[in-house]
Design a protein around this motif. Sequence first.
Motif, PDB file in Angstrom:
ATOM      1  N   ALA A  10      -5.799  -3.709  -2.503  1.00 46.65           N
ATOM      2  CA  ALA A  10      -7.042  -4.438  -2.752  1.00 46.65           C
ATOM      3  C   ALA A  10      -6.903  -5.927  -2.435  1.00 46.65           C
ATOM      4  CB  ALA A  10      -7.438  -4.254  -4.214  1.00 46.65           C
ATOM      5  N   ILE A  61      -4.454   5.141   4.052  1.00 44.99           N
ATOM      6  CA  ILE A  61      -5.652   5.846   4.517  1.00 44.99           C
ATOM      7  C   ILE A  61      -6.839   5.712   3.554  1.00 44.99           C
ATOM      8  CG2 ILE A  61      -4.277   7.437   5.891  1.00 44.99           C
ATOM      9  CD1 ILE A  61      -4.713   9.568   3.777  1.00 44.99           C
ATOM     10  N   GLY A  62      -6.751   4.737   2.666  1.00 48.40           N
ATOM     11  CA  GLY A  62      -7.937   4.405   1.875  1.00 48.40           C
ATOM     12  C   GLY A  62      -8.046   5.073   0.530  1.00 48.40           C
ATOM     13  N   VAL A  63      -7.019   5.794   0.094  1.00 49.77           N
ATOM     14  CA  VAL A  63      -7.165   6.504  -1.174  1.00 49.77           C
ATOM     15  C   VAL A  63      -6.388   5.908  -2.341  1.00 49.77           C
ATOM     16  CG1 VAL A  63      -7.763   8.673  -0.061  1.00 49.77           C
ATOM     17  CG2 VAL A  63      -5.393   8.237  -0.659  1.00 49.77           C
ATOM     18  N   CYS A  64      -5.232   5.290  -2.094  1.00 47.69           N
ATOM     19  CA  CYS A  64      -4.430   4.852  -3.248  1.00 47.69           C
ATOM     20  C   CYS A  64      -5.026   3.605  -3.900  1.00 47.69           C
ATOM     21  CB  CYS A  64      -2.969   4.636  -2.867  1.00 47.69           C
ATOM     22  SG  CYS A  64      -2.593   3.089  -2.014  1.00 47.69           S
ATOM     23  N   LEU A  65      -5.798   2.839  -3.122  1.00 50.80           N
ATOM     24  CA  LEU A  65      -6.462   1.626  -3.602  1.00 50.80           C
ATOM     25  C   LEU A  65      -5.468   0.557  -4.064  1.00 50.80           C
ATOM     26  CD1 LEU A  65      -9.459   3.238  -5.565  1.00 50.80           C
ATOM     27  CD2 LEU A  65      -9.234   2.782  -3.123  1.00 50.80           C
ATOM     28  N   GLY A  66      -4.240   0.646  -3.576  1.00 50.10           N
ATOM     29  CA  GLY A  66      -3.225  -0.345  -3.916  1.00 50.10           C
ATOM     30  C   GLY A  66      -3.430  -1.658  -3.185  1.00 50.10           C
ATOM     31  N   MET A  92       0.849  -1.201   0.000  1.00 48.59           N
ATOM     32  CA  MET A  92       0.000   0.000   0.000  1.00 48.59           C
ATOM     33  C   MET A  92       0.879   1.243   0.000  1.00 48.59           C
ATOM     34  SD  MET A  92      -1.531  -0.073   3.910  1.00 48.59           S
ATOM     35  CE  MET A  92      -2.165  -1.744   3.842  1.00 48.59           C
ATOM     36  N   ALA A  93       0.346   2.310  -0.590  1.00 45.81           N
ATOM     37  CA  ALA A  93       1.118   3.544  -0.668  1.00 45.81           C
ATOM     38  C   ALA A  93       0.709   4.531   0.410  1.00 45.81           C
ATOM     39  CB  ALA A  93       0.958   4.186  -2.051  1.00 45.81           C
ATOM     40  N   CYS A  94      -0.608   4.582   0.734  1.00 39.30           N
ATOM     41  CA  CYS A  94      -1.075   5.667   1.611  1.00 39.30           C
ATOM     42  C   CYS A  94      -1.502   5.206   2.993  1.00 39.30           C
ATOM     43  CB  CYS A  94      -2.210   6.435   0.942  1.00 39.30           C
ATOM     44  SG  CYS A  94      -3.761   5.519   0.825  1.00 39.30           S
TER      45      CYS A  94
END
Lengths: 308, 259
Positions: B231, B224-229, B220-222
């Motif tokens: 999944a 906090i739920g925004v990058c959607l990496g 994951m990149a963020c």
Amino acid sequence: MSAPSLETKVGGLTLQNPVIAASGTFGYGLEYRPYLDLNRLGGLVTKGISLEPRQGNPPPRIWETASGMLNAIGLANVGLERFIAEKLPALAELDCAVIVNLYGEAVDEFAALARALDGRRGVAALELNVSCPNVKSGGMAFGVDPQAVAAVTRAVKAETGLPVWVKLTPNVTSPVAVAQAAVQAGADAISLINTLLGMAIDARGRRPRLANVVGGLSGPAIKPVGLRMVWQVAQALPGVPVVGMGGIASGEDAAEYLIAGASAVQVGTGNFQDPASCRRIAEELAQFCVENQVARVSDLIGSLRPPA
Amino acid sequence: MTAWARIAENLRLGQDVFRLRLEAPEIAAQARPGQFVMLKVRHGGDPLLARPFSIHGAENGELFILYRVVGRGTKILSMARPGKNLALWGPLGRGFDLGVANPVLVAGGMGMAPLPFTAEELVREGKRPAFLLGMLTTGGYVALVDALDKRLKNVGVAISWASEDGGLGRKGLVTALLAEALQNGAAHILACGPLPMLKAVAALAAEHGAPCQVSLEAPMACGIGVCLGCALPAAGEGYLRACQEGPVLDSARLDWARL
């Protein structure tokens, strides 16, 4: 020296500062509430909105590279209906400009999205993602074809009085022809650059790092490409507002884009490095202006001098 | 919330395992078992992104992170000296639901990281958790084994060990211990470990009709739920975000075949 003026005008909008959060890296905005005051942003661009919800690509979807990252999220989003019902009401309460990014795979999809958002409270402008596949031309990206970009822009402008920004792909020989086509079709500003197509390989396993095999490269690694393309478009199309992006991680990076010819900038991957990036970059840009005797941030726009 | 936290200690507990102690009072005060933080292993743009680390413990304004050196980021982190400051944000994600009867905690390898904290909080709520811990080998990890045994003993929990090389406890996989525990009254599974282990745990849970919470990791990149990496394939269709709907999920919510 008194505090510099950070106000800037771009594509039909007046922004309180030139730092805008970029689409796809800022969710629907509200996710960042615990980390910075959204009202103090220059603006924010939502995740790309499509007519129907999209689940996105299978994982792995991201991979970190040298000074950058690759992503193949697949434009996952809640879709137009839920965006209007669940996200827009809270966005409408913000003091910063909210720009809605649109994603379609055909001209009429873009037109339908624009029609549905026209006149909605809280929407300051639309940004068109033309890096998506054009289903009618066998999946080739709209953004590499000036005529296709013109057709999308014209169709959207016919449906809305909102300012329309067209976000260009860097995966072309020169962005100028595409930018020109967008402007002639009525675009109020040109945003660039979207991500550069790339890939990463696990040599030991001999497999691609992303399930989608290829993905979009972003982050500081692409800043030189973004600067070059912003400069090219600004030179070729004087008077056309440009929103510059690609690898901005500091106030000085933002200043470089303004000097190259951008009227505002967007911060994308920087939001992942530090969720308060947009606030910090705006503060650093103000400090840059103080240190360099720049009274108005707009004085930086297109101020590049010839090589020494 | 974001913090700029001083490293109080970065202690080697095995050949490639370290325990980081950070002065992060606000995050420590809010941390719940199973949650995580995003931590920049050093200041600046290289490496570019923060890394997710599960919370190993939180007490007296300090946050503990247990990690293994697996790549460039954790290598850099392992060389960070006390006194230095690191940027982090959290606590993030959904942790373990502790409102369960007869819990059994199942850890595999570095999946152990969030579970001592989980056991302590379960004990605080009056539960008596069983604690099963499997490792490939315990050779080279004497200090780690000691630290875990001691910490759990402090709250009256004895770890049941399994090791694939037979160096400590039962020779073999931790899932063998889990199968016995389920027959002996353990009712609710809380698990963290490598994917093959979690698949086996989820299968055992389904077989016994036992509710099962699993903690998963994903790039994951963020956080906090925004990058959607991050999944994770959901049962039925679509995806769940490890950082928002997870990292702890009811095993029935996941599509194990697509994971």
